[in-house]
Design a protein around this motif. Structure first.
Motif, PDB file in Angstrom:
ATOM      1  N   ASN A 151       0.835  -1.204   0.000  1.00 53.04           N
ATOM      2  CA  ASN A 151       0.000   0.000   0.000  1.00 53.04           C
ATOM      3  C   ASN A 151       0.864   1.246   0.000  1.00 53.04           C
ATOM      4  OD1 ASN A 151       0.821   0.478   2.739  1.00 53.04           O
ATOM      5  ND2 ASN A 151      -0.723  -1.001   3.401  1.00 53.04           N
ATOM      6  N   GLU A 152       0.218   2.411   0.052  1.00 51.32           N
ATOM      7  CA  GLU A 152       0.975   3.652  -0.093  1.00 51.32           C
ATOM      8  C   GLU A 152       1.936   3.903   1.056  1.00 51.32           C
ATOM      9  OE1 GLU A 152      -1.518   7.347   1.294  1.00 51.32           O
ATOM     10  OE2 GLU A 152      -2.773   6.141  -0.023  1.00 51.32           O
ATOM     11  N   GLN A 153       1.694   3.279   2.208  1.00 58.18           N
ATOM     12  CA  GLN A 153       2.624   3.435   3.334  1.00 58.18           C
ATOM     13  C   GLN A 153       3.821   2.495   3.204  1.00 58.18           C
ATOM     14  OE1 GLN A 153      -0.817   3.139   4.102  1.00 58.18           O
ATOM     15  NE2 GLN A 153      -1.012   5.357   4.328  1.00 58.18           N
ATOM     16  N   ALA A 154       3.674   1.433   2.436  1.00 56.13           N
ATOM     17  CA  ALA A 154       4.761   0.452   2.308  1.00 56.13           C
ATOM     18  C   ALA A 154       4.785  -0.121   0.890  1.00 56.13           C
ATOM     19  CB  ALA A 154       4.587  -0.657   3.332  1.00 56.13           C
ATOM     20  N   ILE A 155       5.073   0.720  -0.079  1.00 53.73           N
ATOM     21  CA  ILE A 155       5.110   0.295  -1.475  1.00 53.73           C
ATOM     22  C   ILE A 155       6.396  -0.477  -1.760  1.00 53.73           C
ATOM     23  CG2 ILE A 155       5.255   1.102  -3.863  1.00 53.73           C
ATOM     24  CD1 ILE A 155       3.459   3.403  -3.112  1.00 53.73           C
ATOM     25  N   ASN A 156       6.267  -1.574  -2.477  1.00 54.42           N
ATOM     26  CA  ASN A 156       7.425  -2.359  -2.889  1.00 54.42           C
ATOM     27  C   ASN A 156       7.937  -1.773  -4.213  1.00 54.42           C
ATOM     28  OD1 ASN A 156       9.278  -4.314  -3.773  1.00 54.42           O
ATOM     29  ND2 ASN A 156       8.174  -5.938  -2.689  1.00 54.42           N
ATOM     30  N   TYR A 157       8.841  -0.816  -4.103  1.00 46.23           N
ATOM     31  CA  TYR A 157       9.355  -0.132  -5.289  1.00 46.23           C
ATOM     32  C   TYR A 157      10.161  -1.070  -6.183  1.00 46.23           C
ATOM     33  CZ  TYR A 157       7.889   4.174  -2.993  1.00 46.23           C
ATOM     34  OH  TYR A 157       7.134   5.163  -2.405  1.00 46.23           O
ATOM     35  N   GLU A 158      10.830  -2.050  -5.587  1.00 49.39           N
ATOM     36  CA  GLU A 158      11.629  -2.981  -6.381  1.00 49.39           C
ATOM     37  C   GLU A 158      10.750  -3.782  -7.342  1.00 49.39           C
ATOM     38  OE1 GLU A 158      13.994  -5.443  -3.908  1.00 49.39           O
ATOM     39  OE2 GLU A 158      15.228  -3.803  -3.128  1.00 49.39           O
ATOM     40  N   VAL A 159       9.597  -4.226  -6.838  1.00 54.86           N
ATOM     41  CA  VAL A 159       8.680  -4.977  -7.689  1.00 54.86           C
ATOM     42  C   VAL A 159       8.155  -4.088  -8.809  1.00 54.86           C
ATOM     43  CG1 VAL A 159       6.417  -6.111  -7.789  1.00 54.86           C
ATOM     44  CG2 VAL A 159       8.001  -6.631  -5.929  1.00 54.86           C
ATOM     45  N   LEU A 160       7.774  -2.865  -8.460  1.00 56.36           N
ATOM     46  CA  LEU A 160       7.257  -1.950  -9.467  1.00 56.36           C
ATOM     47  C   LEU A 160       8.284  -1.665 -10.552  1.00 56.36           C
ATOM     48  CD1 LEU A 160       5.136   0.695  -7.520  1.00 56.36           C
ATOM     49  CD2 LEU A 160       4.363  -0.813  -9.346  1.00 56.36           C
ATOM     50  N   ILE A 161       9.511  -1.435 -10.148  1.00 60.09           N
ATOM     51  CA  ILE A 161      10.567  -1.153 -11.119  1.00 60.09           C
ATOM     52  C   ILE A 161      10.818  -2.360 -12.010  1.00 60.09           C
ATOM     53  CG2 ILE A 161      13.034  -0.650 -11.373  1.00 60.09           C
ATOM     54  CD1 ILE A 161      12.783   1.056  -8.804  1.00 60.09           C
ATOM     55  N   PRO A 165       5.567  -1.027 -15.332  1.00 64.86           N
ATOM     56  CA  PRO A 165       4.297  -0.769 -16.024  1.00 64.86           C
ATOM     57  C   PRO A 165       4.335   0.578 -16.758  1.00 64.86           C
ATOM     58  CG  PRO A 165       4.085  -0.302 -13.689  1.00 64.86           C
ATOM     59  CD  PRO A 165       5.437  -0.933 -13.870  1.00 64.86           C
ATOM     60  N   ASN A 166       3.559   0.682 -17.811  1.00 57.78           N
ATOM     61  CA  ASN A 166       3.491   1.956 -18.544  1.00 57.78           C
ATOM     62  C   ASN A 166       2.989   3.076 -17.654  1.00 57.78           C
ATOM     63  OD1 ASN A 166       2.355   0.175 -21.470  1.00 57.78           O
ATOM     64  ND2 ASN A 166       4.428   0.790 -20.961  1.00 57.78           N
ATOM     65  N   ILE A 167       2.006   2.749 -16.802  1.00 58.92           N
ATOM     66  CA  ILE A 167       1.525   3.722 -15.812  1.00 58.92           C
ATOM     67  C   ILE A 167       1.167   3.009 -14.522  1.00 58.92           C
ATOM     68  CG2 ILE A 167       0.582   5.293 -17.573  1.00 58.92           C
ATOM     69  CD1 ILE A 167      -2.235   4.348 -16.698  1.00 58.92           C
ATOM     70  N   ILE A 168       1.170   3.778 -13.435  1.00 62.39           N
ATOM     71  CA  ILE A 168       0.628   3.312 -12.163  1.00 62.39           C
ATOM     72  C   ILE A 168      -0.609   4.146 -11.891  1.00 62.39           C
ATOM     73  CG2 ILE A 168       1.018   3.038  -9.694  1.00 62.39           C
ATOM     74  CD1 ILE A 168       4.027   3.000 -10.347  1.00 62.39           C
ATOM     75  N   MET A 169      -1.761   3.503 -11.849  1.00 64.92           N
ATOM     76  CA  MET A 169      -2.997   4.232 -11.555  1.00 64.92           C
ATOM     77  C   MET A 169      -3.207   4.214 -10.049  1.00 64.92           C
ATOM     78  SD  MET A 169      -6.694   4.069 -13.438  1.00 64.92           S
ATOM     79  CE  MET A 169      -5.951   4.863 -14.876  1.00 64.92           C
ATOM     80  N   THR A 170      -3.274   5.400  -9.454  1.00 64.47           N
ATOM     81  CA  THR A 170      -3.376   5.506  -8.015  1.00 64.47           C
ATOM     82  C   THR A 170      -4.452   6.513  -7.638  1.00 64.47           C
ATOM     83  OG1 THR A 170      -2.086   5.881  -5.997  1.00 64.47           O
ATOM     84  CG2 THR A 170      -1.553   7.264  -7.889  1.00 64.47           C
ATOM     85  N   TYR A 171      -4.492   6.901  -6.377  1.00 68.29           N
ATOM     86  CA  TYR A 171      -5.486   7.861  -5.898  1.00 68.29           C
ATOM     87  C   TYR A 171      -4.868   8.631  -4.741  1.00 68.29           C
ATOM     88  CZ  TYR A 171      -6.036   4.389  -2.210  1.00 68.29           C
ATOM     89  OH  TYR A 171      -5.787   3.518  -1.181  1.00 68.29           O
ATOM     90  N   GLY A 172      -5.482   9.738  -4.384  1.00 66.90           N
ATOM     91  CA  GLY A 172      -4.999  10.536  -3.273  1.00 66.90           C
ATOM     92  C   GLY A 172      -6.054  10.688  -2.196  1.00 66.90           C
ATOM     93  N   TYR A 180       4.316   9.674  -1.707  1.00 71.31           N
ATOM     94  CA  TYR A 180       4.643   8.450  -2.438  1.00 71.31           C
ATOM     95  C   TYR A 180       4.488   8.630  -3.943  1.00 71.31           C
ATOM     96  CZ  TYR A 180      -0.164   6.809  -3.467  1.00 71.31           C
ATOM     97  OH  TYR A 180      -1.436   6.675  -3.961  1.00 71.31           O
ATOM     98  N   VAL A 181       3.590   9.533  -4.367  1.00 70.31           N
ATOM     99  CA  VAL A 181       3.460   9.821  -5.798  1.00 70.31           C
ATOM    100  C   VAL A 181       4.756  10.429  -6.330  1.00 70.31           C
ATOM    101  CG1 VAL A 181       2.290  11.249  -7.518  1.00 70.31           C
ATOM    102  CG2 VAL A 181       0.948  10.051  -5.777  1.00 70.31           C
ATOM    103  N   ASN A 182       5.327  11.372  -5.583  1.00 67.83           N
ATOM    104  CA  ASN A 182       6.585  12.001  -5.993  1.00 67.83           C
ATOM    105  C   ASN A 182       7.728  10.982  -6.022  1.00 67.83           C
ATOM    106  OD1 ASN A 182       5.355  14.491  -6.239  1.00 67.83           O
ATOM    107  ND2 ASN A 182       5.871  15.141  -4.154  1.00 67.83           N
ATOM    108  N   LYS A 183       7.735  10.062  -5.063  1.00 75.29           N
ATOM    109  CA  LYS A 183       8.791   9.061  -5.023  1.00 75.29           C
ATOM    110  C   LYS A 183       8.694   8.121  -6.218  1.00 75.29           C
ATOM    111  CE  LYS A 183      11.185   5.856  -1.938  1.00 75.29           C
ATOM    112  NZ  LYS A 183      11.246   5.289  -0.568  1.00 75.29           N
TER     113      LYS A 183
END
Length: 387
Positions: A151-161, A165-172, A180-183
């Motif tokens: 989740n946004e408090q503990a995103i697995n950036y390694e998996v995402l990288i 994906p072409n985009i990450i669809m998220t919400y605020g 986390y959006v900036n990161k």
């Protein structure tokens, strides 16, 4: 003579081969052209209920403007979608080449839109994948085609990288969501905010299927899907228009001395209205939920006809065990309690908050069945009666 004959035959074969290749090439180009023309860019996108975004079409560009990303957020976000060369300018916009082929989703509602568009195979990662009720998504997870990203408090950036994906669809939710959006953007991942949950009309939420479809050039399909949903929803509203006697309804459960109730301008209250019921608290302008004193609710909801959406409670006994004073409520005495958690998976993932977004007509059927059972033949899909 034999040499000449062979030469002529060879020339004819070559000529035939070249003609065949030319025809194949032209046919291939024609198919390619047709493929693009299946979902051409439009001059405009007709939005009937959704208020949180707009799409403008300019040449071969789609310019999406997102407003009210979350409550109190005044920043406007711009996404420029292009098919060919990246456009110049638009310095403050996020530019995305389309159609996209892969996506990571931070909300289960995004999954519901993609599945409705038959694009679930483009999903490579999900936040809280075990909470999904979709059979197709479960199959893709079992095939290791969809990863968990936290989740946004503990995103697995390694998996995402690694998934890239072409985009990450998220919400605020609030200003901290920018962290986390900036990161994500700093590590080279493009994010797209989706704020369908801010819509005040059930059809407005469902209409965000057009927003999602724009990234795949599937607006025509999205428009067709939405028109079917809208038609059925409005036909159900017609059923309740002539009702003279409308029951009263309230929602929620107490928590830490307070009671979170649906705001008068929320999609939930719009559903109650369309289902032929009167919500108890209409003297506010809140679009989501608001906090009310538990004691006030005890006093004002005591004689209501129906009580809905009791969070994780599954029986009347468990509600009375929480607070014995609730046993005096008319709804409990008359056994008129219904919860929207009929479709739970083994991890307590509630499908009401997943597919319910794209199926407001089914939610409305459930509610009409609750308030006016003689008006409709229908088996509950999201709701269940508490015993």
């Amino acid at each position: 003579m034999d040499f000449l004959s062979k030469s002529i035959k060879t020339f004819c074969r070559m000529k035939f081969f070249l003609i065949a290749i030319s025809i194949l090439f032209l046919f291939s180009c024609q198919n390619k052209t047709n493929k693009i023309e299946e979902e051409p860019f439009e001059n405009s996108l007709n939005l009937k209920y959704a208020e949180g975004f707009s799409i403008d079409y300019k040449d071969d560009l789609k310019i999406i403007t997102l407003k009210d990303a979350w409550k109190g957020q005044k920043t406007t976000y711009t996404y420029v979608l292009y098919q060919y060369e990246e456009p110049k300018g638009f310095e403050n916009a996020i530019k995305i080449k389309i159609p996209i082929e892969s996506i990571a989703c931070m909300s289960l509602t995004h999954i519901a839109f993609l599945e409705a568009l038959e694009l679930e195979k483009s999903i490579v990662a999900i936040s809280g994948r075990e909470y999904s009720n979709s059979i197709k998504i479960k199959e893709l997870i079992n095939e290791n085609k969809i990863s968990e990203i936290g989740n946004e408090q503990a995103i697995n950036y390694e998996v995402l990288i690694s998934k890239s994906p072409n985009i990450i669809m998220t919400y605020g939710i609030n200003q901290t969501s920018n962290n986390y959006v900036n990161k994500l953007e700093k590590v080279g991942l493009k994010t797209v905010l989706n704020s369908e949950y801010m819509e005040v009309h059930p059809l407005g939420k469902a209409e965000w299927i057009k927003f999602v479809a724009a990234f795949y050039n599937k607006e025509k399909k999205a428009d067709s899907i939405f028109n079917t949903i809208e038609k059925e929803y409005l036909s159900l509203v017609e059923l309740t228009k002539a009702i003279d006697s409308k029951p009263t309804v309230f929602t929620g459960m107490p928590w830490n001395g307070d009671w979170y109730i649906a705001g008068a301008k929320s999609f939930q209250v719009q559903l109650f209205k369309d289902a032929g019921a009167n919500y108890l608290w209409l003297d506010n302008d809140e679009k989501s939920s608001l906090v009310m004193s538990k004691e006030i609710v005890y006093d004002e909801a005591n004689n209501a006809d129906f009580w809905l959406n009791q969070n994780s409670y599954n029986s009347i006994v468990s509600i009375i065990d929480f607070d014995e004073r609730l046993a005096n409520f008319k709804t409990i005495k008359n056994n008129k309690l219904y919860n929207n958690n009929l479709r739970l998976n083994t991890f307590s993932g509630n499908d009401y908050w997943e597919s319910g977004t794209i199926k407001p007509h089914i939610v409305l059927k459930d509610l009409i069945k609750i308030f006016h059972p003689n008006l409709i033949e229908h088996e509950f899909y999201y709701y269940k009666k508490l015993e």
